[in-house]
Scaffold this motif. Structure first.
Motif, PDB file in Angstrom:
ATOM      1  N   ASP A  45      20.387  -6.904 -11.036  1.00 43.10           N
ATOM      2  CA  ASP A  45      20.261  -6.343 -12.379  1.00 43.10           C
ATOM      3  C   ASP A  45      20.376  -4.823 -12.329  1.00 43.10           C
ATOM      4  O   ASP A  45      20.037  -4.184 -11.332  1.00 43.10           O
ATOM      5  N   GLU A  46      20.814  -4.250 -13.444  1.00 42.81           N
ATOM      6  CA  GLU A  46      21.024  -2.811 -13.493  1.00 42.81           C
ATOM      7  C   GLU A  46      19.709  -2.052 -13.292  1.00 42.81           C
ATOM      8  O   GLU A  46      18.654  -2.472 -13.726  1.00 42.81           O
TER       9      GLU A  46
ATOM     10  N   ARG B  91      21.645   2.976 -20.810  1.00 43.44           N
ATOM     11  CA  ARG B  91      21.973   4.075 -21.734  1.00 43.44           C
ATOM     12  C   ARG B  91      23.287   4.733 -21.332  1.00 43.44           C
ATOM     13  O   ARG B  91      24.108   5.087 -22.196  1.00 43.44           O
ATOM     14  N   LYS B  92      23.503   4.912 -20.036  1.00 42.85           N
ATOM     15  CA  LYS B  92      24.737   5.530 -19.542  1.00 42.85           C
ATOM     16  C   LYS B  92      25.948   4.670 -19.884  1.00 42.85           C
ATOM     17  O   LYS B  92      26.977   5.177 -20.342  1.00 42.85           O
TER      18      LYS B  92
ATOM     19  N   HIS C 202      30.831  -3.304 -21.553  1.00 39.67           N
ATOM     20  CA  HIS C 202      30.298  -3.265 -20.189  1.00 39.67           C
ATOM     21  C   HIS C 202      29.717  -4.596 -19.742  1.00 39.67           C
ATOM     22  O   HIS C 202      29.948  -5.043 -18.616  1.00 39.67           O
ATOM     23  N   THR C 203      28.945  -5.240 -20.622  1.00 41.18           N
ATOM     24  CA  THR C 203      28.290  -6.498 -20.262  1.00 41.18           C
ATOM     25  C   THR C 203      28.884  -7.644 -21.070  1.00 41.18           C
ATOM     26  O   THR C 203      28.885  -7.594 -22.301  1.00 41.18           O
ATOM     27  N   PRO C 204      29.380  -8.688 -20.417  1.00 39.72           N
ATOM     28  CA  PRO C 204      29.874  -9.847 -21.169  1.00 39.72           C
ATOM     29  C   PRO C 204      28.778 -10.409 -22.076  1.00 39.72           C
ATOM     30  O   PRO C 204      27.607 -10.474 -21.693  1.00 39.72           O
ATOM     31  N   ARG C 205      29.159 -10.852 -23.263  1.00 36.73           N
ATOM     32  CA  ARG C 205      28.176 -11.299 -24.243  1.00 36.73           C
ATOM     33  C   ARG C 205      27.666 -12.714 -23.987  1.00 36.73           C
ATOM     34  O   ARG C 205      26.578 -13.063 -24.442  1.00 36.73           O
TER      35      ARG C 205
END
Length: 372
Positions: A91-92, A98-99, A302-305
């Motif tokens: 995980d990030e 935010r970036k 950035h992140t797949p839904r």
């Protein structure tokens, strides 16, 4: 075990539990395959081999008078049937969200300023960890208690994983020959006495801005008009009898949105599959022009839904269809780890910090449940 869904419609007490344990749910490649089927629909934002449209066709359907009347053994079964991940360490890191949002915002905003897009919805995910374990059913029960105005659903299959949603947005409803959908867009966060008004669900819209509701900005009004125009044009291809009411100010938790209601009758021979294929995804979760913004989101967000901003709900169950856009939702990884999703519509004059704060406000719908 193949999967389950448990749900409660807005402003109703009764809850419906569906279970498919003896066979595998249908996996569909297109909404057009819905015609002639019934069950509980779980549709992603974008259909793929690993994220198909799932149609639960339950062997068991139980209706309870309220969430409190669901027996303990059924609640235990729901928790045991939930498909939970083994949490990995990928995980990030804190602060990366935010970036990445800032990068995605600039990328989208450039297309808006250039005139390539009129509107685009930018979504994000937040990985949340809680200190004490939460069972999926307990979260569903809490969501029902906290959000009586929303469609609350908990569902789990081996292909979709386990998701909880408490959404205000109708995609398509049907009872008999009467059909209904809404255009929901624009967002304000209100507190205290500012929320002391009500727009009856299913009974049309009241005023655009109730006396105790702040006036809507031009950006919000324009965003909602884009969605309403698109939906009316879609319906018009399948019906010559369309009535529109609104827009009005409608509550969803501590947020309010602009909402227009559309009621119509389908022309003879028009199937629900083609209508859904035309409607989804609406500009409320995608953008305009539809194909270009959809392709851009799939390639660049950035992140797949996953199943966020798809749709879910009962299809032709007991003569009714209640499909809702999968908003205010979270993916339940395990009893302490959750992925929360939210998005917002960007126009040319959108400001990044304001849009970020809107996604934070929308995530509070699920965070309040986790932190209760």
């Amino acid at each position: 075990m193949a999967g389950y869904a448990v749900y409660r419609l807005p402003k109703e007490e009764k809850c419906t539990f569906m279970m498919q344990a003896e066979s595998v749910p249908l996996h569909l490649e297109s909404c057009q395959e819905f015609d002639g089927h019934s069950g509980f629909v779980i549709a992603p934002f974008v259909v793929s081999d690993d994220k198909p449209i799932v149609l639960l066709q339950p062997e068991t359907t139980n209706i309870y008078g309220s969430v409190g009347e669901i027996p303990a053994d059924v609640a235990e079964m729901i928790d045991k049937m939930s498909m939970l991940d083994a949490v990995s360490a990928d995980d990030e890191a804190s602060g990366a969200e935010r970036k990445h949002y800032s990068h995605d915002f600039r990328n989208c905003h450039d297309r808006l300023v250039s005139g390539a897009f009129r509107k685009i919805v930018l979504a994000r995910m937040s990985a949340e960890t809680v200190s004490c374990e939460k069972s999926p059913f307990a979260l569903f029960r809490q969501a029902c208690e906290m959000y009586p105005r929303m469609f609350v659903a908990l569902f789990s299959t081996s292909r979709s994983g386990t998701w909880l949603m408490a959404t205000p947005e109708v995609l398509l409803e049907q009872e008999g020959d009467a059909w209904h959908t809404i255009a929901l867009a624009g967002t304000m966060q209100l507190e205290g006495d500012a929320l002391l008004f009500d727009v009856p669900l299913g009974n049309g819209c009241g005023s655009l801005s109730p006396d105790n509701c702040p006036a809507w900005s031009d950006k919000n009004i324009q965003e909602q008009r884009y969605v309403a125009t698109y939906i009316k044009e879609c319906i018009g291809r399948f019906s010559h009898d369309v009535s529109e009411a609104g827009p009005c100010t409608a509550r969803a938790g501590n947020l309010v949105h602009l909402r227009s209601d559309f009621r119509f009758a389908l022309e003879e021979g028009a199937g629900i599959g083609r209508l859904l294929d035309m409607l989804h995804p609406t500009p409320a979760v995608c953008g305009l022009p539809k194909k270009e913004t959809f392709d851009f989101i799939v390639r660049n967000e950035h992140t797949p839904r996953g199943y966020y901003s798809g749709f879910a709900g009962p299809l032709d169950v007991c003569g009714r269809t209640n499909l809702y856009v999968s908003l205010r939702c979270m993916y339940i990884r395990d009893s302490r780890n959750f992925h929360l999703y939210a998005g917002g519509g960007l126009l040319q004059d959108s400001v990044e910090e304001q849009e970020w704060n809107e996604t934070e406000a929308k995530m509070e719908t699920m965070r309040k449940i986790l932190n209760h």
